[in-house]
Design a protein around this motif. Structure first.
Motif, mmCIF file in Angstrom:
data_model
loop_
_atom_site.group_PDB
_atom_site.id
_atom_site.type_symbol
_atom_site.label_atom_id
_atom_site.label_comp_id
_atom_site.label_asym_id
_atom_site.label_seq_id
_atom_site.Cartn_x
_atom_site.Cartn_y
_atom_site.Cartn_z
ATOM 1 N N SER A 231 0.836 -1.198 0.000
ATOM 2 C CA SER A 231 0.000 0.000 0.000
ATOM 3 C C SER A 231 0.872 1.249 0.000
ATOM 4 O O SER A 231 0.553 2.249 -0.641
ATOM 5 C CB SER A 231 -0.911 -0.009 1.225
ATOM 6 N N ALA A 232 1.979 1.189 0.703
ATOM 7 C CA ALA A 232 2.818 2.387 0.819
ATOM 8 C C ALA A 232 3.531 2.719 -0.487
ATOM 9 O O ALA A 232 3.651 3.873 -0.865
ATOM 10 C CB ALA A 232 3.850 2.195 1.938
ATOM 11 N N GLY B 150 3.901 3.420 -4.088
ATOM 12 C CA GLY B 150 2.996 3.773 -5.178
ATOM 13 C C GLY B 150 3.521 4.999 -5.886
ATOM 14 O O GLY B 150 4.732 5.262 -5.884
ATOM 15 N N LEU B 151 2.604 5.744 -6.459
ATOM 16 C CA LEU B 151 3.019 6.947 -7.179
ATOM 17 C C LEU B 151 3.727 7.920 -6.252
ATOM 18 O O LEU B 151 4.538 8.728 -6.691
ATOM 19 C CB LEU B 151 1.801 7.621 -7.791
ATOM 20 N N GLY B 152 3.409 7.831 -4.955
ATOM 21 C CA GLY B 152 4.065 8.711 -3.998
ATOM 22 C C GLY B 152 5.576 8.580 -4.068
ATOM 23 O O GLY B 152 6.312 9.570 -4.026
ATOM 24 N N ASN B 153 6.049 7.351 -4.198
ATOM 25 C CA ASN B 153 7.499 7.128 -4.223
ATOM 26 C C ASN B 153 8.103 7.477 -5.572
ATOM 27 O O ASN B 153 9.186 8.034 -5.653
ATOM 28 C CB ASN B 153 7.822 5.650 -3.979
ATOM 29 N N TYR C 206 -5.290 11.091 -7.683
ATOM 30 C CA TYR C 206 -4.328 9.990 -7.852
ATOM 31 C C TYR C 206 -4.632 9.274 -9.165
ATOM 32 O O TYR C 206 -3.730 8.863 -9.902
ATOM 33 C CB TYR C 206 -4.508 9.020 -6.682
ATOM 34 N N TYR D 283 2.166 11.054 3.010
ATOM 35 C CA TYR D 283 1.624 10.509 1.771
ATOM 36 C C TYR D 283 2.246 9.165 1.448
ATOM 37 O O TYR D 283 1.574 8.173 1.180
ATOM 38 C CB TYR D 283 1.946 11.503 0.660
ATOM 39 N N SER D 284 3.553 9.153 1.467
ATOM 40 C CA SER D 284 4.262 7.974 1.019
ATOM 41 C C SER D 284 4.075 6.795 1.959
ATOM 42 O O SER D 284 3.967 5.654 1.530
ATOM 43 C CB SER D 284 5.739 8.314 0.875
ATOM 44 N N SER E 27 1.580 6.315 3.856
ATOM 45 C CA SER E 27 0.143 6.139 4.124
ATOM 46 C C SER E 27 -0.212 6.446 5.585
ATOM 47 O O SER E 27 -1.040 5.763 6.184
ATOM 48 C CB SER E 27 -0.335 4.722 3.781
ATOM 49 N N SER F 289 -6.357 0.221 -3.010
ATOM 50 C CA SER F 289 -6.382 0.225 -1.544
ATOM 51 C C SER F 289 -7.033 1.508 -1.006
ATOM 52 O O SER F 289 -7.801 1.466 -0.041
ATOM 53 C CB SER F 289 -4.978 -0.052 -1.006
ATOM 54 N N LEU F 290 -6.774 2.640 -1.670
ATOM 55 C CA LEU F 290 -7.432 3.890 -1.252
ATOM 56 C C LEU F 290 -8.941 3.808 -1.471
ATOM 57 O O LEU F 290 -9.730 4.263 -0.637
ATOM 58 C CB LEU F 290 -6.887 5.070 -2.061
HETATM 59 N N1 PHE Z 1 1.429 5.634 -0.090
HETATM 60 C C1 PHE Z 1 0.910 5.535 -1.408
HETATM 61 C C2 PHE Z 1 1.912 6.117 -2.395
HETATM 62 O O1 PHE Z 1 3.020 6.391 -2.040
HETATM 63 C C3 PHE Z 1 -0.398 6.241 -1.549
HETATM 64 C C4 PHE Z 1 -1.386 5.537 -0.777
HETATM 65 C C5 PHE Z 1 -1.855 6.052 0.370
HETATM 66 C C6 PHE Z 1 -1.820 4.307 -1.180
HETATM 67 C C7 PHE Z 1 -2.771 5.365 1.119
HETATM 68 C C8 PHE Z 1 -2.727 3.603 -0.443
HETATM 69 C C9 PHE Z 1 -3.186 4.114 0.694
HETATM 70 O O2 PHE Z 1 1.618 6.287 -3.540
#
Ligand code: PHE
Length: 462
Positions: free
Chosen positions: A30-31, A33-36, A113, A231-232, A234, A332-333
């Motif tokens: 979950s962590a 994702g596009l955030g990284n 997102y 964000y990254s 979660s 997951s969101l």
């Molecule tokens: N942490 C995810 C990301 O870095 C974003 C996210 C947040 C995904 C919460 C799922 C739940 O992209």
């Protein structure tokens, strides 16, 4: 069994994540994702390179650690996700608000997102068509954002896919595929990063990204780094309560927190090494490109691939993997959001999905069209997409994190949190934890919240 937030993916495994590793992989999934891959590099480029990285690392190891442990422990203690977890300690308005602030954030993130997910899908499609050279041309991405129909269609492709996956109940399958994609993404990212950093002129970029230079420090660096950390990882959006509610008493919360932070930061740093040195090598260290913001990955990566000589293959592989990372995060969101809706409003799953789909289409379209037909709409002077990003990351998440701190300090008591952690292991960093949750976190959160709002409203300039 109560129908709490968190969705099927984890619901079907409640209390039975296969031990710590299952839990760590689920949270890391979950962590990451596009955030990284998309967000971290553009923020690092924009807010001072090494200075941003340093701020991020320090915040993650202290503040982030504290908040992850707290949310996870509260989730495991109550066996409930945010609205329920807050509700388990009191029924009055502040508890309701506390739960809802956390629960609403994913609903506001997932629409925009999905706009970025749509960009990834579009680039994947173009690479498959063999347009590697065209994508690398200066101005390609900005022309694309001006094309309202294109932006809307690709956004819809991505969001409809997310909703369909959830309605069809096949998120398990997607998760499985993405478990294979993730390690491949890491391997590919290592190759691309090595390629990027060894281009002529790229060393400047490596230095810019890795070495803190205090001349690049601004308060905005800290604000942005903190938003990115939430964000990254979660954090401060209810997700970790939910995951916490599904773990058994045998899972070592501290140890798994460390592992998740390690994975997540590792991937973000790899993405930084792929993208930032490339700005120096391929755009001549143009400060304009460093400031490119959300478009940075889409401008820089195609140039790297085009220069590789096998751009099409690299492009297809890269965007396919990023697509899966984005898809699993979006699922997951959305799952969390749907579960909150169904639990709190007594809707069935299909109705919940459709309602969430409507929210996605409404807010997401506004974000996609904010670059073109709606470009006169500039809330607080930002594009609609940036506005939602700012609202969730810089305003709502600090508030959500504060509610968690208040709940932990004033209602539950940190002694009970410590006891929860100690159910499974010794609380090794207890002293540090106590200090951060009592003093640093609340004070810091309030300062960050006030300063980021004051900055945007124009009272101060950071
Ligand atoms: N942490 C995810 C990301 O870095 C974003 C996210 C947040 C995904 C919460 C799922 C739940 O992209």
């Amino acid at each position: 069994m109560d129908r709490e937030n968190g969705g099927k993916i984890i619901k079907s495994e409640r209390g039975s994540f296969s031990g710590r590793m299952g839990y760590v992989l689920a949270v890391a999934g979950s962590a990451v994702g596009l955030g990284n891959i998309w967000r971290f590099p553009y923020l690092a480029a924009k807010y001072g390179g090494g200075m941003f990285l340093l701020a991020y690392l320090l915040l993650m190891l202290t503040f982030g650690y504290t908040l992850i442990v707290t949310e996870t422990a509260l989730g495991r203690m109550t066996k409930k996700s945010p609205v329920g977890a807050f509700g388990a300690f009191g029924k009055s308005l502040p508890f309701k608000l506390g739960g809802w602030v956390n629960a609403v954030i994913p609903m506001l993130i997932v629409p925009y997102y999905s706009v970025i997910g749509g960009w990834v899908a579009k680039y994947l499609f173009e690479y498959i068509k063999g347009n590697a050279q065209i994508l690398a041309v200066d101005g390609y991405f900005s022309d694309f954002t001006l094309n309202a129909a294109g932006m809307e269609i690709w956004f819809l492709v991505f969001s409809v896919l997310v909703i369909v996956v959830i309605l069809a109940g096949v998120e398990h399958g997607v998760e499985k595929v993405s478990k294979i994609m993730m390690p491949l993404l890491v391997i590919l990212a290592i190759f691309v990063a090595i390629y990027s950093v060894t281009r002529p002129g790229a060393m400047e970029g490596v230095k810019y990204f890795l070495l803190p230079d205090f001349r690049h420090f601004s308060w905005m660096t800290v604000v942005a780094a903190m938003g990115q950390m939430f964000y990254s990882l979660s954090i401060a959006m209810g997700i970790l309560y939910t995951y916490g509610s599904y773990i058994g008493k045998d899972v070592d919360i501290e140890q798994s927190t460390k592992q998740v932070e390690f994975f997540d930061t590792g991937i973000a740093m790899l993405a930084g090494l792929m993208i930032i040195p490339a700005v120096f090598a391929f755009s001549g260290g143009d400060t304009g490109t460093l400031q490119a913001g959300p478009s940075l990955m889409f401008i820089t990566i195609p140039k790297v691939f085009a220069s590789m000589g096998m751009g099409t293959l690299a492009g297809i592989m890269f965007f396919l993997m990023v697509f899966f990372a984005a898809l699993t995060s979006a699922i997951s969101l959305t799952e969390t959001s749907v579960s909150t809706i169904t639990d709190q409003f007594g809707l069935n799953r299909t109705a919940g999905c459709l309602l969430m789909g409507a929210i996605m289409v409404g807010l997401g379209s506004a974000s996609a069209l904010g670059f073109n037909v709606l470009d006169f709409v500039k809330p607080l002077g930002m594009s609609v997409l940036d506005f939602f990003d700012f609202l969730t990351n810089s305003v709502m998440m600090p508030v959500a994190a504060l509610t968690t701190c208040v709940l932990a300090l004033r209602v539950v008591g940190i002694k009970r949190i410590a006891e929860e952690v100690e159910v499974s292991s010794e609380f090794r960093r207890r002293k540090m934890y106590n200090f951060f949750i009592k003093y640093l976190a609340p004070v810091f959160l309030i300062i960050i919240l006030l300063s980021s709002v004051a900055n945007v409203v124009g009272w101060i300039s950071l």
